[in-house]
Design a protein around this motif. Structure first.
Motif, mmCIF file in Angstrom:
data_model
loop_
_atom_site.group_PDB
_atom_site.id
_atom_site.type_symbol
_atom_site.label_atom_id
_atom_site.label_comp_id
_atom_site.label_asym_id
_atom_site.label_seq_id
_atom_site.Cartn_x
_atom_site.Cartn_y
_atom_site.Cartn_z
ATOM 1 N N GLY A 1 0.817 -1.216 0.000
ATOM 2 C CA GLY A 1 0.000 0.000 0.000
ATOM 3 C C GLY A 1 0.845 1.259 0.000
ATOM 4 N N ARG A 2 0.154 2.387 -0.033
ATOM 5 C CA ARG A 2 0.810 3.688 -0.070
ATOM 6 C C ARG A 2 0.913 4.256 1.331
ATOM 7 N NH1 ARG A 2 -0.404 6.589 -5.191
ATOM 8 N NH2 ARG A 2 -1.103 8.333 -3.933
ATOM 9 N N PRO A 3 1.924 5.102 1.600
ATOM 10 C CA PRO A 3 2.040 5.722 2.927
ATOM 11 C C PRO A 3 0.716 6.337 3.362
ATOM 12 C CG PRO A 3 3.996 6.209 1.664
ATOM 13 C CD PRO A 3 3.021 5.521 0.716
ATOM 14 N N GLY A 4 0.341 6.054 4.570
ATOM 15 C CA GLY A 4 -0.946 6.500 5.101
ATOM 16 C C GLY A 4 -2.029 5.449 4.965
ATOM 17 N N ASP A 5 -1.772 4.461 4.099
ATOM 18 C CA ASP A 5 -2.740 3.390 3.884
ATOM 19 C C ASP A 5 -1.993 2.073 3.674
ATOM 20 O OD1 ASP A 5 -5.292 2.320 3.622
ATOM 21 O OD2 ASP A 5 -5.295 2.563 1.446
ATOM 22 N N ALA B 1 2.134 14.639 14.304
ATOM 23 C CA ALA B 1 1.201 13.718 13.650
ATOM 24 C C ALA B 1 1.612 13.557 12.184
ATOM 25 C CB ALA B 1 -0.223 14.256 13.740
ATOM 26 N N PRO B 2 1.269 12.428 11.565
ATOM 27 C CA PRO B 2 1.660 12.232 10.165
ATOM 28 C C PRO B 2 0.987 13.252 9.248
ATOM 29 C CG PRO B 2 0.807 10.201 11.131
ATOM 30 C CD PRO B 2 0.592 11.278 12.124
ATOM 31 N N VAL C 1 9.730 1.493 8.224
ATOM 32 C CA VAL C 1 9.013 2.373 9.145
ATOM 33 C C VAL C 1 9.277 3.835 8.779
ATOM 34 C CG1 VAL C 1 8.895 3.144 11.546
ATOM 35 C CG2 VAL C 1 8.894 0.706 11.025
ATOM 36 N N GLY C 2 10.519 4.152 8.422
ATOM 37 C CA GLY C 2 10.880 5.521 8.075
ATOM 38 C C GLY C 2 10.343 5.994 6.737
ATOM 39 N N ALA C 3 9.846 5.080 5.916
ATOM 40 C CA ALA C 3 9.346 5.438 4.587
ATOM 41 C C ALA C 3 7.904 5.923 4.616
ATOM 42 C CB ALA C 3 9.462 4.243 3.645
ATOM 43 N N GLY C 4 7.348 6.071 5.782
ATOM 44 C CA GLY C 4 5.959 6.521 5.893
ATOM 45 C C GLY C 4 5.832 8.016 5.702
ATOM 46 N N ARG C 5 4.687 8.526 6.046
ATOM 47 C CA ARG C 5 4.427 9.956 5.911
ATOM 48 C C ARG C 5 5.319 10.749 6.861
ATOM 49 N NH1 ARG C 5 -1.738 9.837 7.244
ATOM 50 N NH2 ARG C 5 -0.919 8.269 8.642
ATOM 51 N N PRO C 6 5.810 11.899 6.429
ATOM 52 C CA PRO C 6 6.644 12.712 7.321
ATOM 53 C C PRO C 6 5.796 13.289 8.461
ATOM 54 C CG PRO C 6 6.182 13.906 5.309
ATOM 55 C CD PRO C 6 5.631 12.517 5.121
#
Length: 188
Positions: A20-24, A170-171, A158-163
């Protein structure tokens, strides 16, 4: 339904990954041995904590002079950037994770137990492995080198998620978010 046990001693591959994409994204732990592939779902924070605790365990083993851990530190961790193996079928959702050290075999033990039917975590200390009615279980024994590789990959994932928002942490979505530290105004 009776308990399913997935045992890998050692697996050919043991990784964390996402779909999935960051945030989902959905986070997985996956073990593979030959054609047998087992994937379990877990939360992002569980991946982060597992990687952190594995790193601490490796450091403690090095501090105590365990040869396998010292050799793993000297070698560069293998850089596993391959996607998760197919088929990607969820065996269960992890409720609790357990780490241990098998000094005789010089292997790190990682266990994941399924959530109970009502979604509550099951205390691993109260779970009898021989009980046929217990939660599903993934048990993996890996070398210190494989653990170091797991930690490096998990940290990247884990680090590849939303900044994080610079104000509240919060993301941030690509569109921004409503920030409580900005009096509910939208922040990009």
């Amino acid at each position: 339904m009776s308990r399913r046990r997935y045992l890998f001693d050692p697996p050919e591959r043991f990784v964390a990954g996402t779909v999935g994409r960051p945030g989902d994204r959905t986070f997985f732990l996956q073990a593979r041995d030959g054609p047998r592939v087992v994937s379990i779902v877990l939360e992002k924070v569980q991946v982060a904590v597992l990687a952190d605790r594995l790193g601490e365990l490796l450091s403690e083993l090095e501090r105590r002079g365990v040869a396998a851990a010292e050799a793993a530190k000297a070698a560069a961790p293998s850089d596993d950037t391959a996607p998760l193996d197919e088929p990607l079928n969820e065996a269960f959702r992890a409720g609790s994770l357990t780490l241990g050290w098998d000094g005789d075999a010089e292997r790190i033990l990682v266990e994941a137990r399924a959530q109970s039917e009502d979604g509550e975590e099951i205390d691993p200390d109260e779970d009898d492995d021989e009980d046929e009615d217990g939660p599903d279980l993934l048990r993996v024994r890996i070398t210190a080198d494989a653990a170091r590789s797991f930690v490096a990959r998990a940290a990247r994932i884990v680090g590849a998620g939303r900044p994080p928002c610079p104000l509240c942490g919060a993301p941030l979505d690509p569109q921004g978010h409503i920030c409580p530290r900005h009096n509910g105004h939208y922040v990009n």
